[in-house]
Design an enzyme around this catalytic site. Structure first.
Site: not given
Ligand code: NAD
Length: 419
Positions: A109
């Site tokens: 990561k």
């Molecule tokens: P992203 O940046 O696209 O979206 C994150 C979202 O969370 C945004 O809408 C943001 O406004 C919101 N957010 C942030 N803080 C917040 C809070 N306190 N309360 C409510 N909403 C809040 O990120 P993502 O890629 O969707 O990732 C989200 C989670 O999923 C992370 O934990 C990431 O590690 C995990 N994840 C992502 C992927 C991927 O393919 N993108 C894969 C596996 C896991």
């Protein structure tokens, strides 16, 4: 790392889950020591020029946690909360996530401590190119393969891939996944994590007798994972009653129009002002009336403080590490089922693996083929996890860690420890 630090750190949450499964597997002390230490942690400065001409310096990280099953694999996060502890925890989770869905990858990561919402596209490009340049020697299709995470996008991956390719003087599409289709991305990758969340959720809902048509779903986070999960739940006839992002949460007991919310969020860069539901706080969303709760934002959202008030019967961890070990115990006592992050959000890395395979072959699959293979991979492994959970009478999370740890240990034992 001291015990005191572990108790408050994100990596500490991960270690607590690992220890529970390791004890049930009677894992010896030596193996435990190897698996609770990251293979490599890299910290570096990223000096860059603002559009105004001023210079600033951010901090970049890459943690390559374990290589026993293959090249390190894991996203790059741009967020003000990025620390070495958080990146290490995320790399640790990637190790088990890749193993639990049986991908030939280790765990990695990366991240930059910055707020991408305050940076222009040109500034983001300069930061990304410097970040990639710092890592040229240690990343590569057979070394470590980054992907998008919070705050990074397919465009970020395109800049990373181009910078790496320029340095090694050849096109290297397979150095990152989550790229745009035009430069070696995979069909189905953008929505893969959200799709995986819904595949696991619907499978578990069937097991629990929750009819999708009557199911009320609340999703925290409306980014890549949360938005696609919400959309796909709605497509399957579920009622998505709550969504949220950094600006707050929006709730409608009759169901929100997710297509509309997506259009609104794209136009306004977030959900602030969205009128499709009542505005409530993010804390209230987690405790709102729903059958299924999908935390899809950040770590440590469900804690000892709020877990007892969660009304959902099923929690599907779209985010990494959204539930602390204390909250997890409360859910177990209250009979709330949790599909753990390492399987619930493994759809993204699974299609990342498909992208890496397609890049290496130079032959690209149809979207239906990607989606079918994704569903098969997730469900085969999820059913194995459920089987262990039943046989050993342990929560799904412990069962998932047990399978993952056994797979990593098997590889490690075959390879041996290089002297
Ligand atoms: P992203 O940046 O696209 O979206 C994150 C979202 O969370 C945004 O809408 C943001 O406004 C919101 N957010 C942030 N803080 C917040 C809070 N306190 N309360 C409510 N909403 C809040 O990120 P993502 O890629 O969707 O990732 C989200 C989670 O999923 C992370 O934990 C990431 O590690 C995990 N994840 C992502 C992927 C991927 O393919 N993108 C894969 C596996 C896991």
């Amino acid at each position: 790392m001291t015990t005191a630090v572990r108790e408050v750190s994100v990596f500490g949450d991960g270690i607590a889950y690992f220890n529970e499964a390791a004890a049930l597997l009677n894992l010896d002390a030596g193996m435990r020591a190897i698996l609770t230490h990251p293979s490599r942690q890299i910290i570096f400065s990223i000096p860059f020029q603002r559009d105004t001409g001023e210079f600033e310096v951010y901090t970049g990280y890459r943690v390559q946690y374990n290589f026993a099953r293959g090249p390190a694999k894991g996203g790059i996060r741009y967020h003000p909360g990025v620390t070495l502890d958080e990146v290490t925890a995320l790399a640790f989770w990637m190790t088990w996530k890749c193993a639990v869905v049986d991908l030939p990858f280790g765990g990695g990561k990366g991240g930059v401590t910055c707020d991408p919402t305050t940076l222009s596209m040109n500034e983001l490009e300069r930061i990304t190119r410097r970040y990639a340049a710092e890592l040229v020697e240690v990343v590569g299709p057979d070394k470590d393969v980054p992907a998008p995470d919070v705050g990074t996008t397919p465009q970020t991956m395109a800049w990373f891939m181009d910078t790496y390719s320029m340095h090694i003087r050849q096109n290297a599409a397979g150095v990152v996944t989550g790229k745009p289709l035009e430069i070696g991305g995979s069909r189905g990758r953008v929505e893969a994590t959200g799709r995986g969340v819904t595949i696991c959720a619907l499978d578990q809902m069937a097991e629990m007798g929750i009819d999708p048509k009557n199911a009320r779903i609340a999703v925290q986070g409306f980014g890549n994972v949360g938005m696609y999960a919400a959309k796909l739940f709605a497509e399957r006839g579920c009622k998505v009653v709550g969504i949220s992002d950094v600006t707050g949460a929006y709730y409608n007991e009759n169901g929100l129009d997710i297509e509309n919310a997506d259009v609104y969020a794209k136009e306004h860069h977030n959900l602030e002002g969205f009128r499709g539901g009542d505005k409530i706080s993010n804390a209230d969303l987690l405790e709102s009336d729903c059958d299924v709760l999908v935390p899809a934002a950040l770590e440590k959202q469900l804690t000892a403080e709020n877990a007892a008030r969660v009304k959902a019967r099923l929690i599907v961890e779209g985010a990494n590490g959204p539930t602390t070990p204390d909250a997890d115990r409360i859910f177990q006592q209250n009979g709330v089922i949790v599909i753990p992050d390492i399987v619930a959000n493994a759809g993204g890395v699974t299609v990342s693996y498909f992208e890496w395979v397609q890049d290496r072959a130079g032959f690209f699959w149809k979207e239906a083929e990607v989606n079918a293979r994704l569903e098969e991979t997730l469900l085969d492994n999820f059913h194995a996890i459920r089987g262990i959970s039943r046989a050993r009478n342990v929560p799904l999370r412990t069962a998932a860690y047990m399978i993952a740890i056994e797979r990593v240990v098997a590889s490690l034992k075959l390879r041996g420890v290089y002297a």
